[in-house]
Design a protein around this motif. Sequence first.
Motif, short mmCIF file in Angstrom:
data_model
loop_
_atom_site.label_atom_id
_atom_site.label_comp_id
_atom_site.label_asym_id
_atom_site.label_seq_id
_atom_site.Cartn_x
_atom_site.Cartn_y
_atom_site.Cartn_z
N GLY A 215 13.22 -5.97 0.66
CA GLY A 215 11.90 -5.92 0.03
C GLY A 215 11.97 -5.46 -1.40
O GLY A 215 13.06 -5.21 -1.94
N GLN A 315 6.91 -3.86 -0.84
CA GLN A 315 6.45 -5.07 -0.16
C GLN A 315 7.65 -5.83 0.39
O GLN A 315 8.72 -5.88 -0.23
CB GLN A 315 5.63 -5.96 -1.09
N LYS A 316 7.45 -6.42 1.56
CA LYS A 316 8.55 -7.08 2.26
C LYS A 316 8.00 -8.14 3.18
O LYS A 316 6.92 -7.97 3.77
CB LYS A 316 9.35 -6.04 3.06
N SER A 317 8.75 -9.21 3.32
CA SER A 317 8.39 -10.26 4.26
C SER A 317 8.97 -9.94 5.63
O SER A 317 10.15 -9.61 5.75
CB SER A 317 8.92 -11.61 3.78
N ASP A 322 3.58 -10.68 5.46
CA ASP A 322 3.90 -9.88 4.28
C ASP A 322 3.38 -8.48 4.50
O ASP A 322 2.19 -8.28 4.80
CB ASP A 322 3.26 -10.48 3.03
N TRP A 323 4.27 -7.51 4.34
CA TRP A 323 3.90 -6.10 4.50
C TRP A 323 3.90 -5.45 3.12
O TRP A 323 4.87 -5.54 2.37
CB TRP A 323 4.90 -5.41 5.42
N LYS A 324 2.81 -4.78 2.79
CA LYS A 324 2.68 -4.11 1.51
C LYS A 324 2.19 -2.68 1.73
O LYS A 324 1.30 -2.45 2.55
CB LYS A 324 1.69 -4.83 0.59
N GLU A 425 -5.67 -10.89 5.82
CA GLU A 425 -5.07 -9.61 5.43
C GLU A 425 -5.82 -8.48 6.13
O GLU A 425 -7.05 -8.51 6.22
CB GLU A 425 -5.11 -9.40 3.91
#
Length: 977
Positions: A215, A315-317, A322-324, A425
Amino acid sequence: MKFSKLTMALAFSFSGYALAQQASHLPTLQDGSDLEKIQVTGTHIKGVDMEGAQPLTIISAEDIRKSGATTVFELMSTLTQTRGGEGSFSTSQSGATSTSTPAGQAAASLRGLGPSATLTLINGRRIAASSFASGTQNFVDINSIPLAAIERIEVLATGASATYGADAVAGVINYILKKDFQGAEFNAVYGNSTASSDEGSLNLNIIWGDKLAGGDLMLFMDYYDRKDFRATDRQSTRMPVLQSSYSYLSKTPNIYYNSSNVTDADGNYLEIANPNCATPLVKTEFGEDICAYYGNEDDWLETPLESLSAGFTYQKSLGGLDWKTDFFYTRTKSTSYSSPSPINRIDDSEGPFTEETAIDIFPDAIRNQLMDDIYFQRFDTQAGREIWGFMFDGRFATPRTVEIESDAFRLVTSLSGTLGRWDWESALTLSESESDQVAVAGVYNRYKYHAALAGELCSDGSLASYDGENLNCNSGDLLGLYNPFLSGDASNDSILATAQEQPTRKGESRVYGWDLRFSGDLVEFNDDMIRSAFGVEVRQEEITDVPSQNARARFDKGYLVDVFGFGSSLSEAKRTQWGAFAELHIPLTEQLEMQLAGRYDHYDDFGGDLNPKVALTYRPGEDWVLRASWATSFRAPSLTQAGVKLRTTRASFDCSANQAVADLYCEGFGDLRGHNVLELGNPKLQAEESESLSLGFGYSPTRNTSLTLDYWRFDHEKLVDTDMTGVLNRAIADASLRHCGLVPEGQMGISYDPQMCDVTDSQGLTIEQQGANLREILDAWVDYADPRYAELELYRDHVLLLENTGTQTVSGLDLTFDHRLEFASGALSFSLDATHYISYERNKPGSDDIEELAGTWRYPKNIVTARVFWDQDNWYAGLTAYYTGAYEDDIERLRGRELDELDALGELDADGKRDVSAWTTVRATLGYEFDNASISLSVDNLFDREPPKAYGSARGFDSINHNAYGTLYKVSLAYRF
């Protein structure tokens, strides 16, 4: 998503205050790659071409860098939409009492409607309000937002409750944090004035970003330190603007007129000046010479402030998701000051007693004269003794000094993805603000102080008892008499120190939230798609503001706060809110588009509110856009307003608003009077409501030229405040609001001198009885008491409910112009931002009469910012002019003696008024870019313009619209690793 010439021109406009989407996404249009679906403030629909559809102002990263600003408030104060009026505030208005702006904190307000009418967001979501309200207005402390972490700021200066819910009455300010940052960057900024005094500030920040665990991680830290700035540091503010703007309450006390044998030719008793007065005596309107006090010597124009912020974004897929997460923590420390507290009797009435031997410190000749001039009388002490003494009139020597520490953090974590053609989201939000306040100097216990005056204070701070012959201390030793006329004596000062106290105040504010949003194409329409967004939100808010026991007014102690001149609010409230919204973007024709939005919010302690919005965008050609919007907004009563248990404060009543009130309480003058009051929360408060209208156009004949013009109007109703003027007016006919002495527990109204019931009108009715003629009561009171002022004698601690007090209607025009000339060697850019207030109508407190504020005190009609910048390769230079138009001085609220002095100075026109002059300052900016570093210099108020003189302010200038710093410079260094 399509982009026309208009979009390109707006986005590339150099000023950065253009109405456009962020230009950083535009390169993807050039290479044909997929565009990221972005979302701008004012809509929840991602990827919709909002080209010029709404009056959105963007401050870009480049603008922030070139501004030289070191705090968010400093940056926001450059916008024309936040300048003017009394809405935005900073620590230059802070003080050590509960009614002041909390020390070290600041707020940005749009259109002068107040900080609680502007919704503050970070990345489109809420942040906890400051736990210490400004008055009763809850607000977000923008000093807690680290400038180093901000990528850009989006300002939507129109009603937005249909999109965002409560508080967006005047609009939304959305702070967008940086992301996708790679590498490291260190910045250092030092600033100071060119004056001989030291108002230095230092800002250090570092940002680091890299890939981590698949990320993107960004870390940041920001440190800011600013020294204080006092009125005595400048020649223009060192001395009082008017000699007649004095206070009788000197640091070296006078002998009170009720203890005087000295009279004028008409037999009126006069105050006697302190023979040891440290300043020249002042002649009053009564012809007496007194030792006077001016607030300039204890006025801090800016308080010291230190803040430290740190945080991260990640942030990371995760598969198709997608996680933020973003987090920041800020700690601020500040010290605030208010003028030294007046000294009153134990019951807060004027004229405290001191023992007769207090005059023994003077030489024999002076003492012998005072023996003749002073009327000595016996008075009762707390211990039950009856001793000889006299009354004095004064204040403490030490300013009330408060230290405050605030901690704020915000954590938001979200997941987003797609379901078919829908983007979704969902996020969790946790935000908290916690503040601790302690009064470290200048605050004294009223009971201990009066015991010290009578020689009844023990060394451990307890009060001595009296057995009929002797004074006794249960513990500690009996201290000597404290003499208020003796200064600079260590033994005397140590007695006073025993009476000092350090009241505290602790506040907490929290927001817990969850939201779920969907955005996508709803249905095909007119060979295009109706795009939509839907969502729900659940939020819990809670706030507590708890002072120490010695700072509270309690019914069982006659409303008296233990300490002099220091109050605070006791409030505690919690509420749960849920909301649901829907938004549609409808292509009516190829040139005409419509935005429909609606939101319903429900509060468990208040009820529900539905707010719609309709907006139209018409593009007759690729160079033009016409836009119009109508919306309603609301502001639910804040938690402080709903949850105040008992708030000790000062309230003003405006004699210019109501002639009947002026005749009874102000000798017919139209001045502003202040009194100690107790405020109570009101569970029956209704929501403030607003209806907004915006009409405008944008024109871009070339990619490098843009022009926008917008008309806006807000009709704001049911404003929440206390209304002492209105209560005084209602009390003329309503006897239930009139009380001789303290207002009884559980009742509301006005407190009059206890002796007021000793007189009656011609029918034999007292002021507490229904049907009493207050004009006749006043005449009888003047005959009976022979008061210094011919007005009904107000006592103290009037009890007032917060209420929906009135309405205001504000309208104006915003104009922006940007033009960029490109040459082989560089580019020259011009920009202009202007706001013109057409009207600012508001009902006068306590009256249905409408007053026009535009062009009056603190409400300039015209506010302009103009810039010219030159960019060439790796350097730039520019000039920015800030113009604040003229407006009326606050003359009508001055006392008669001040008006007489102004007239003698020739400052008043034929109508008895004057204007505060227009003010223009210029900022020069110069910067140079190296391969891995940059250096810049900015100079504010380049020509060292003093603020225009304003007699309506005790400071001599208007600290809301102007400042007294003079020339300030800032040097900035940045290095990229």
